[in-house]
Design a protein around this motif. Sequence first.
Motif, PDB file in Angstrom:
ATOM      1  N   THR A   1      11.893   5.018  -3.000  1.00  0.00           N
ATOM      2  CA  THR A   1      10.514   4.548  -3.088  1.00  0.00           C
ATOM      3  C   THR A   1       9.703   5.173  -1.961  1.00  0.00           C
ATOM      4  OG1 THR A   1      11.383   2.442  -3.851  1.00  0.00           O
ATOM      5  CG2 THR A   1       9.078   2.471  -3.214  1.00  0.00           C
ATOM      6  N   LEU A   2       8.467   5.567  -2.247  1.00  0.00           N
ATOM      7  CA  LEU A   2       7.621   6.035  -1.166  1.00  0.00           C
ATOM      8  C   LEU A   2       6.201   5.555  -1.350  1.00  0.00           C
ATOM      9  CD1 LEU A   2       5.930   8.732  -2.223  1.00  0.00           C
ATOM     10  CD2 LEU A   2       8.123   9.803  -1.885  1.00  0.00           C
ATOM     11  N   ALA A   3       5.432   5.623  -0.252  1.00  0.00           N
ATOM     12  CA  ALA A   3       4.057   5.142  -0.279  1.00  0.00           C
ATOM     13  C   ALA A   3       3.130   6.301   0.013  1.00  0.00           C
ATOM     14  CB  ALA A   3       3.869   4.053   0.772  1.00  0.00           C
ATOM     15  N   LEU A   4       1.982   6.328  -0.643  1.00  0.00           N
ATOM     16  CA  LEU A   4       0.959   7.302  -0.269  1.00  0.00           C
ATOM     17  C   LEU A   4      -0.418   6.734  -0.533  1.00  0.00           C
ATOM     18  CD1 LEU A   4       1.060  10.399  -2.696  1.00  0.00           C
ATOM     19  CD2 LEU A   4       1.715   8.100  -3.295  1.00  0.00           C
TER      20      LEU A   4
ATOM     21  N   ARG B   1      16.571  14.796  -3.011  1.00  0.00           N
ATOM     22  CA  ARG B   1      15.574  15.016  -1.974  1.00  0.00           C
ATOM     23  C   ARG B   1      16.232  15.364  -0.643  1.00  0.00           C
ATOM     24  NH1 ARG B   1      13.296  10.265   0.222  1.00  0.00           N
ATOM     25  NH2 ARG B   1      14.795  10.799   1.823  1.00  0.00           N
TER      26      ARG B   1
ATOM     27  N   GLU C   1      -4.560  10.682  -1.293  1.00  0.00           N
ATOM     28  CA  GLU C   1      -3.507  11.667  -1.504  1.00  0.00           C
ATOM     29  C   GLU C   1      -3.063  11.677  -2.969  1.00  0.00           C
ATOM     30  OE1 GLU C   1      -2.265  10.807   3.049  1.00  0.00           O
ATOM     31  OE2 GLU C   1      -1.012  10.018   1.465  1.00  0.00           O
TER      32      GLU C   1
ATOM     33  N   ASP D   1      15.394   7.885  -7.314  1.00  0.00           N
ATOM     34  CA  ASP D   1      16.365   7.465  -6.313  1.00  0.00           C
ATOM     35  C   ASP D   1      15.780   6.715  -5.123  1.00  0.00           C
ATOM     36  OD1 ASP D   1      18.582   8.581  -7.621  1.00  0.00           O
ATOM     37  OD2 ASP D   1      18.045  10.568  -6.880  1.00  0.00           O
TER      38      ASP D   1
ATOM     39  N   ARG E   1       4.170   9.446  13.543  1.00  0.00           N
ATOM     40  CA  ARG E   1       4.601  10.830  13.400  1.00  0.00           C
ATOM     41  C   ARG E   1       3.474  11.827  13.633  1.00  0.00           C
ATOM     42  NH1 ARG E   1       9.493  11.740  12.032  1.00  0.00           N
ATOM     43  NH2 ARG E   1      10.730   9.864  11.769  1.00  0.00           N
TER      44      ARG E   1
ATOM     45  N   ALA F   1      19.964   9.295  -2.508  1.00  0.00           N
ATOM     46  CA  ALA F   1      18.808  10.089  -2.931  1.00  0.00           C
ATOM     47  C   ALA F   1      19.166  11.553  -2.664  1.00  0.00           C
ATOM     48  CB  ALA F   1      17.558   9.673  -2.170  1.00  0.00           C
TER      49      ALA F   1
ATOM     50  N   MET G   1       8.775  15.397  -0.001  1.00  0.00           N
ATOM     51  CA  MET G   1       9.260  14.097  -0.450  1.00  0.00           C
ATOM     52  C   MET G   1       9.720  14.126  -1.905  1.00  0.00           C
ATOM     53  SD  MET G   1       9.035  12.320   2.240  1.00  0.00           S
ATOM     54  CE  MET G   1       9.185  10.627   1.748  1.00  0.00           C
TER      55      MET G   1
ATOM     56  N   TYR H   1      12.211  15.998   7.082  1.00  0.00           N
ATOM     57  CA  TYR H   1      12.410  16.198   5.652  1.00  0.00           C
ATOM     58  C   TYR H   1      12.531  17.676   5.327  1.00  0.00           C
ATOM     59  CZ  TYR H   1      11.182  11.325   4.953  1.00  0.00           C
ATOM     60  OH  TYR H   1      11.174   9.960   4.986  1.00  0.00           O
TER      61      TYR H   1
ATOM     62  N   TYR I   1       2.505   0.038   5.634  1.00  0.00           N
ATOM     63  CA  TYR I   1       2.005   0.176   4.264  1.00  0.00           C
ATOM     64  C   TYR I   1       0.872  -0.814   4.004  1.00  0.00           C
ATOM     65  CZ  TYR I   1       2.429  -0.657  -0.852  1.00  0.00           C
ATOM     66  OH  TYR I   1       2.201  -0.856  -2.184  1.00  0.00           O
TER      67      TYR I   1
ATOM     68  N   PRO J   1      -1.479  13.049   6.710  1.00  0.00           N
ATOM     69  CA  PRO J   1      -1.064  12.410   5.476  1.00  0.00           C
ATOM     70  C   PRO J   1      -0.190  11.198   5.754  1.00  0.00           C
ATOM     71  CG  PRO J   1      -0.734  14.771   5.332  1.00  0.00           C
ATOM     72  CD  PRO J   1      -1.148  14.481   6.737  1.00  0.00           C
ATOM     73  N   PHE J   2      -0.303  10.216   4.881  1.00  0.00           N
ATOM     74  CA  PHE J   2       0.436   8.984   5.070  1.00  0.00           C
ATOM     75  C   PHE J   2       1.813   9.058   4.425  1.00  0.00           C
ATOM     76  CE2 PHE J   2       1.456   4.599   3.728  1.00  0.00           C
ATOM     77  CZ  PHE J   2       1.474   4.004   4.958  1.00  0.00           C
ATOM     78  N   VAL J   3       1.910   9.898   3.370  1.00  0.00           N
ATOM     79  CA  VAL J   3       3.138   9.994   2.556  1.00  0.00           C
ATOM     80  C   VAL J   3       4.379   9.571   3.344  1.00  0.00           C
ATOM     81  CG1 VAL J   3       4.456  11.457   1.006  1.00  0.00           C
ATOM     82  CG2 VAL J   3       2.085  12.028   1.515  1.00  0.00           C
ATOM     83  N   MET J   4       4.929   8.446   2.985  1.00  0.00           N
ATOM     84  CA  MET J   4       5.955   7.849   3.827  1.00  0.00           C
ATOM     85  C   MET J   4       6.988   7.176   2.938  1.00  0.00           C
ATOM     86  SD  MET J   4       5.205   4.934   6.636  1.00  0.00           S
ATOM     87  CE  MET J   4       5.157   3.623   5.440  1.00  0.00           C
ATOM     88  N   GLU J   5       8.225   7.287   3.338  1.00  0.00           N
ATOM     89  CA  GLU J   5       9.277   6.661   2.562  1.00  0.00           C
ATOM     90  C   GLU J   5       9.301   5.151   2.838  1.00  0.00           C
ATOM     91  OE1 GLU J   5      13.027   8.462   3.271  1.00  0.00           O
ATOM     92  OE2 GLU J   5      14.047   7.304   1.729  1.00  0.00           O
ATOM     93  N   LEU J   6       9.493   4.364   1.794  1.00  0.00           N
ATOM     94  CA  LEU J   6       9.742   2.932   1.986  1.00  0.00           C
ATOM     95  C   LEU J   6      11.237   2.738   1.752  1.00  0.00           C
ATOM     96  CD1 LEU J   6       6.770   1.291   0.010  1.00  0.00           C
ATOM     97  CD2 LEU J   6       6.975   1.613   2.469  1.00  0.00           C
TER      98      LEU J   6
END
Lengths: 80, 736
Positions: free
Chosen positions: A62-65, B106, A69, A60, B438, B103, A34, B71, B397, B507-512
């Motif tokens: 937004t992301l959530a964690l 990335r 983490e 560029d 996922r 973006a 990410m 990704y 979220y 892992p939660f790591v997720m794009e908003l």
Amino acid sequence: MNNCITLRQAQVNQKLRICSVGAQGELGRRIRDMGLMPGVEVTVVGKAPLRDPVALRLRDFTLALRNSEADHIVVEPVEG
Amino acid sequence: METLVQEHSMTIGLSGNPNCGKTTMFNALTGSHQHVGNWPGVTVVTKMGHAVVAGAGGGVEVDIVDLPGTYSLTAYSEEEKAARNFLIKTRPAAVIDVLNADALERNLYLAVQIMELGVPLVLALNMMDEVRNHGKDIDTKLLTELTGCPAIETVARSGQGKLCLLEAAYGLAKERAGRWKPLHISYGPDLDPVLDEMEAIISKAGELAGEVPPRWVGIKILEGDESITRRCREADPEAAARLEALAAKVAAHLAKTLRAAPDAIIADYRYGYIAGITRQVVRYPKVDAERIRMSDRMDQVLTHQLAGPLAMALIIYLVYILTFKAGKLPMELVQGAFAWLGKTAEAAMPGGLLRSLVVSGIIAGVGGVLGFVPLIMIMFFLIAALEDSGYVARMAYMLDRVFRIFGLHGTSVLPFIVAGGIAGGCAVPGCMATRALRSPKEKLATLLVTPFMTCGAKVPVFLMLAAAFFPGSEAGVMSLVTLTAWVAALLVAKLLRSTVVKGASTPFVMELPPYRMPTLSGLCIHTWERSWDYMRKAGTTILAISVLLWAAMTFPGLPADRASAFDARAAGVQERIAAATAQGQQIPELEDALKEVAAQRSEEALKASAAGRAGVALEAVSRLAGFNWRVNIALVGGLAAKEVIVSTLGTAYSLGEVDAEDAAPLSRLLAQDPTFSKAAALALIIFVILYAPCSVTMVTMARESSWKWAAFAMTFNTGLAFVAAVAVFQTARLFS
């Protein structure tokens, strides 16, 4: 220079730069996929209603964690 | 057009990050010419379609394969595995990587990994409208020069640039003619020499690399990629051991000197390579750090600590209201059409088994399922709108913290709501909605508990029982039922996640993604795809099960002596009616008596049928929960479709045809039945909430996971339901 904190401790709207990402394995890879890499500037833009997860603004996107983490990510505040 | 199409052999893959507009691009390129393709060995659904490339001498048709959004090209998730296997095994003539140009950095991370593999690659710089709106500037020509891949500016939503994109991909495929040109990135002074050494070993061993570049295999081994390492061991154990030893040695060295794993170093250099490109290509002439973007401003309200949950509750409520208000009329029309069809068939066909099969089995069974299509289409449309707008990511979220306690994931909220989290959904689309998850463990746990929710077909059962035993407090009963369903789903999820579906949370790591207005054509395509899936099942699985169930409730039928006894009684009443009519009299009691004979006959026939016998046999066990044989048949019927419960109970209680919508007379009969108590009613409510999902849901669950898990859901849920029902019945009896 050495005022590093983990991302969990960061305040909302504080400008930060990533010092290091300590996570390994799948989590580490997901974080890197990410674009959370050392040197990248981020801002915590919000926290979920139960204060977890947190929303991060990169240049560029937004992301959530989750806080658990965010613990693996060490950041330092950036002036200005 | 037909004559212009010359060949149909070229395959072009479409890859990209989630939320980059890849699906929109796929729809723009292929229009309606698409179908779902399942690639071997993976559970991920890949779509295929074709497009025509305009060129000299006419059009050329190419196959376009929509790869799952990823990704990266590691093989951690099913999606990544599917995308990678497609590139390696199918060897597409070219790949179009759709990038969210807003973006770029990335998004190039995936592109660079595809370049390292060497597949002919075209970069689609998508969402160029947003890039310009955000005051950025991208030098596309320079990007093409620096990467060696044709870069084309596109706006998938409006289809802008899609023709250029197709021509570029086609041209590149022709030019490269299947040759791969892998990109070499320097991975620094520690890894480069090791990679050279590995490349030499792999090239010499020959068999190891197969069709992929040797250096790429080396990188994967350094990254600790399990599937590539395993393949190497199988192909050449000796060389594989040497490669792994090299990788272990450099990993130990890096851990000591840089305190980092090789995969982290590799990612670092990849991003470094990308940053070298984007620094030259992307300019921010009007950069304004203080400017809050529209999307961020919306998030300040929509994910606010107090306003956020309130807004979410309101949105969910609106989806529900809109679905049922707007769906009511079309649903009544479709159901009316099937009722008419049934009546017409009944009138047109001679009496007998065939008519019974067509009317009671096929038309009633399939019609019962198709009757929900309008409702489901509207719900799918609204949910697709929520997904495409980016709001579902916000729901996940906000709810993740709560769901995590029970071993689920923030995204689990969507399937729950669709399946009837607010009473009146449907478990079938609910189970399909688990695709948004996922992570396989959390998806499975969500899938297994989703059917607990109060779907539209279960509602009449609860309403009928409430009317019979708790008159006046139907609304309270329904609220309690919905609440019980949620509690049960969360607790059972917790139980499953700490036993059979164990495993750390992913892992939660997720794009908003930024909020976007969904396109109407995109929504229509999504809605149609999912609805068609549902309708097709009604024509196949449901048809088969309806026929089966009809047979079980029809055969072997009444013994000859009982049948003739009923015939005689009916004939007797008929004679008296005829006599009365001859005298110019109308005796309503006689008409009722005739109906009574027919009803008794159908009850006895039902009891004598295979299903009836099973119901009677089950009474030995079901008595513990207070269920009599009639309830048993209804519950067995409910395995096919929950709508069947009320109608079967009606038949079993000698009412003949009972309309599932109008449950009042049945509830009176139930309340009067001395063998059915209030305690049994409570037990039945609990049982219906929990027990095995209906047949359509089972098929859907099997498709989303495997038949093993669908069978597990059936046995486990029924067992759990029975235990809970017995507990409720026995406890309630103590207090009554």
